[in-house]
Design a protein around this motif. Structure first.
Motif, PDB file in Angstrom:
ATOM      1  N   SER A  37       0.942  -1.524   0.394  1.00  0.00           N
ATOM      2  CA  SER A  37       0.247  -0.507   0.169  1.00  0.00           C
ATOM      3  C   SER A  37       1.064   1.135  -0.095  1.00  0.00           C
ATOM      4  O   SER A  37       1.862   1.634   0.405  1.00  0.00           O
ATOM      5  N   ARG A  38       0.175   2.787  -0.390  1.00  0.00           N
ATOM      6  CA  ARG A  38       1.046   3.496  -1.139  1.00  0.00           C
ATOM      7  C   ARG A  38       0.165   4.501  -0.787  1.00  0.00           C
ATOM      8  O   ARG A  38      -0.650   4.444  -1.701  1.00  0.00           O
ATOM      9  N   GLY A  39       0.198   5.841  -0.427  1.00  0.00           N
ATOM     10  CA  GLY A  39      -0.187   6.653  -0.336  1.00  0.00           C
ATOM     11  C   GLY A  39      -0.178   7.650  -2.036  1.00  0.00           C
ATOM     12  O   GLY A  39       0.038   6.859  -2.790  1.00  0.00           O
ATOM     13  N   THR A  40      -1.500   8.933  -2.108  1.00  0.00           N
ATOM     14  CA  THR A  40      -1.226   8.718  -3.569  1.00  0.00           C
ATOM     15  C   THR A  40      -0.557  10.197  -3.689  1.00  0.00           C
ATOM     16  O   THR A  40      -0.208  10.739  -4.937  1.00  0.00           O
ATOM     17  N   SER A  41       0.138  10.822  -2.484  1.00  0.00           N
ATOM     18  CA  SER A  41       0.945  12.403  -2.991  1.00  0.00           C
ATOM     19  C   SER A  41       2.706  11.972  -3.546  1.00  0.00           C
ATOM     20  O   SER A  41       2.719  10.667  -3.330  1.00  0.00           O
ATOM     21  N   ALA A  74       8.826   8.217  -0.480  1.00  0.00           N
ATOM     22  CA  ALA A  74       8.516   7.779   0.001  1.00  0.00           C
ATOM     23  C   ALA A  74       8.777   6.127  -0.078  1.00  0.00           C
ATOM     24  O   ALA A  74       9.306   5.372   0.648  1.00  0.00           O
ATOM     25  N   ALA A  75       8.351   5.793  -0.455  1.00  0.00           N
ATOM     26  CA  ALA A  75       8.462   3.619  -0.800  1.00  0.00           C
ATOM     27  C   ALA A  75       9.526   3.308  -1.626  1.00  0.00           C
ATOM     28  O   ALA A  75       9.917   2.594  -1.577  1.00  0.00           O
ATOM     29  N   GLU A  76       9.756   4.661  -2.880  1.00  0.00           N
ATOM     30  CA  GLU A  76      10.827   4.761  -3.595  1.00  0.00           C
ATOM     31  C   GLU A  76      12.364   4.414  -2.937  1.00  0.00           C
ATOM     32  O   GLU A  76      13.413   3.278  -3.185  1.00  0.00           O
ATOM     33  N   ALA A  77      12.474   5.341  -1.442  1.00  0.00           N
ATOM     34  CA  ALA A  77      13.244   5.316  -0.746  1.00  0.00           C
ATOM     35  C   ALA A  77      13.626   4.424   0.390  1.00  0.00           C
ATOM     36  O   ALA A  77      14.264   3.219   0.661  1.00  0.00           O
ATOM     37  N   ALA A  78      12.544   3.771   0.766  1.00  0.00           N
ATOM     38  CA  ALA A  78      12.631   2.321   1.301  1.00  0.00           C
ATOM     39  C   ALA A  78      13.086   1.218   0.658  1.00  0.00           C
ATOM     40  O   ALA A  78      13.596   0.089   1.341  1.00  0.00           O
TER      41      ALA A  78
END
Length: 67
Positions: free
Chosen positions: A17-21, A27-31
């Motif tokens: 799951s990830r936000g839409t902003s 942040a998802a790519e950094a994780a």
């Protein structure tokens, strides 16, 4: 994530799951990058492989800046 006995990722990390902003995407790519660059995960002990071969990791950027 799924890990091999040699403490490497068994495949690419899966974001469930990830936000839409745009910030959430970054942040998802950094994780994902952090997981890829952190290999091998040598802090994990051989004798506990069954406990760490599959892990669900929650990364919430809002938690990073809590005091």
């Amino acid at each position: 994530i799924r890990l091999t006995p040699d403490r490497h990722l068994a495949g690419p990390p899966k974001v469930t799951s990830r936000g839409t902003s745009p910030q959430a995407q970054v942040a998802a790519e950094a994780a994902i990058r952090a997981l890829l660059q952190g290999q091998p995960f040598n802090m994990l002990r051989d004798e506990t492989y069954d406990a760490w071969k599959e892990m669900e990791i929650t990364f919430d950027p809002k938690m990073m800046f809590r005091s």
